[in-house]
Design an enzyme around this catalytic site. Structure first.
Site: not given
Length: 516
Positions: A229, A455, A485
């Protein structure tokens, strides 16, 4: 409100699992001088229980083989423009390599995202998942500056945060807009009052320089890195600043480095809407009846009606707090980070339709870093501080109102929520650095960039743009056709084989590889 859903990474997936099961150093050294920080020795020892800023809880449990996690504090310059001035302490954690010493490659440094997530608490939560990587690497993570034990940014206290997160984050009239802006400015003023010293020094470029110091102190010639991320943005900035020091690196759940904050928020509105669509389709496709709707559209229509009703009349949540429209929206968003959480969303919706908001409230609390004891980690404070120090654009209510139609087109459920979150940096005391990060890394070795087609928080398109921005021969894109995610923690064998082959044996997958 947090700046955007960019802060949501694996760290909060772990928080959700802990919270749901419950339901059913600030270290600094102000001494300056000409000490060679690259020569410092880390005093590794057994890890203490996490601090409140890290989220609280118990000290990390031993690894499956019985080895203990070890913690240490590394000194780094407070201001990288004055490297011989005051220092701060950065909290580190490691699990030493489990394999034969002659096969050890070095350290593998993790950042699980945020910005604002504590690596010291997250790595142990996922440590067993990285057992194969540990055969040849010391697994290492850290609390970035401003986070957890690393000179944490402090803004509002726990009681004030309870009130702050009860506010209406999607105003419908002038009075509500004024209240939202006033609350944002009050939050930001508290950050300045309580954390003025650290706020100018929490940019991603500062954290990237910390990582290069970390590389040297750990004794590694190259940085071997696994970023998730926001950790992909941090990794990209590191590669830009130190292309010749990049070793093997994996970027998973990739932040699009080409977007402004507004473009990123709009993309996330589309991403979370896609995830909600997928949840609804999955629920009604099961053999048994979907308990929250009889068609995918009905599932979404009922959620929309619930949120509209909560805007007028909240329902009991986790006593004494009520489940508001904003809290319910946050809880729904949190449950979309992983397909494993969809069952919690179904349960939470069922209960909410019966007037019980506890499950959605617990999900919302996980999103905001609140534990069952009512204590908040500093993830929201750190997230806002880092994003606002990084992001140059500043938005006002009039601008947001003009942009609302496009956000609503992107997502009827999340559009308003994400549009109004762009106010987070209004009146922030530190200017933002740039419209978007610079990740060009000519001369760096191949970096594996993994995008997940489902995602919600870092939409799939960002992976291709990151690979391109890193430069020809540097970014190598791999696609995972899945939900949630990130890709590696989905446990998909194709993804894991690619990552293991690259990090352990240096085998770079073919660009364009697709896993499903």
């Amino acid at each position: 409100m947090p700046n955007s859903f960019r802060l949501r990474a694996a760290a909060l997936a772990a928080a959700t699992a802990v919270a749901m099961s419950a339901l059913l150093t600030g270290c600094s050294d102000d001494s300056g001088g000409d000490e060679d920080l690259t020569a410092q020795k880390l005093g590794w020892k057994d890890c203490p229980a996490p601090s409140e800023a890290e989220g609280g809880g118990a000290a990390p449990s031993p690894l499956p083989d019985g080895d203990e996690w070890q913690c240490a504090t590394m000194k780094a310059p407070l201001d990288w423009d004055d490297p011989e001035g005051d220092t701060i302490g950065l909290a580190l954690i490691r699990a030493e390599a489990s394999g034969e010493a002659d096969r050890r490659i070095g350290s593998l440094l993790f950042n699980f995202g945020g910005p604002g997530g504590s690596g010291v608490t997250t790595l142990p939560a996922f440590g067993p998942d990285y057992a194969k990587l540990r055969t040849r690497y010391d697994l290492v993570s850290f609390d970035p500056r401003g986070v957890g034990r690393s000179a944490p940014v402090e803004c509002l206290d726990d009681k004030q945060l309870d009130t702050y997160f009860q506010q209406d984050a999607t105003p419908d009239d002038a009075a509500e807009r004024t209240e939202l802006l006033d609350n944002t400015e009050e939050f930001n003023a508290a950050c300045e009052k309580n954390s003025k010293r650290i706020l100018p020094h929490v940019r991603t470029t500062d954290a990237a320089r910390d990582m290069d110091l970390m590389r040297q102190v750990l004794g590694d010639d190259k940085l071997r890195y696994f970023g998730v991320s926001y950790g992909t943005e941090l990794g990209g900035v590191y590669a830009h600043l130190f292309p010749d020091k990049v070793g093997r690196a994996v970027f998973d759940a990739v932040v699009d480095p080409t977007q402004t904050p507004e473009e990123g928020s709009l993309a996330q509105a589309k991403g979370f809407q896609l995830a909600l669509d997928n949840f609804a389709e999955d629920c009604v496709s099961k053999v048994e009846d979907c308990p929250v709707g009889d068609s995918a559209q009905n599932v979404k229509d009922r959620i929309a009606r619930l949120l509209k009703d909560l805007d007028r009349t909240p329902i009991p949540g986790v006593f004494p707090r009520e489940l508001t429209q904003t809290a319910a929206t946050g809880g729904i968003a949190q449950s979309l980070y992983s397909k494993d959480f969809w069952e919690y969303l179904t349960e939470g919706l069922e209960q909410a339709y019966d007037g019980d908001g506890r499950v959605l409230m617990v999900l919302s609390d996980a999103l905001n870093g609140r534990n069952e004891n009512g204590q908040y980690s500093n993830i929201t404070a750190a997230n806002v501080a880092i994003n606002c120090a990084d992001d140059k654009p500043r938005y006002d209510p009039a601008y947001v109102e003009r942009r609302l139609p496009e956000f609503r087109d992107a997502s009827a459920l999340f559009g308003d929520y994400l549009a109004w979150s762009m106010l987070s940096c209004a009146d922030w005391p530190v200017p933002g650095a740039a419209d978007h990060p610079d990740v060009r890394a000519p001369g760096a070795p191949p970096i594996l960039v993994i995008g997940n087609t489902g995602d919600p928080a870092t939409p799939y398109e960002g992976a291709g743009r990151m690979a391109a921005a890193l430069g020809k021969g540097v970014g190598v894109e791999l696609t995972y056709k899945g939900q949630g995610h990130g890709a590696y923690d989905s446990k998909n064998e194709c993804v894991r084989d690619a990552v293991h082959g690259y990090l352990l044996d240096g085998k770079v997958p073919a660009a364009g590889t697709v896993c499903s």
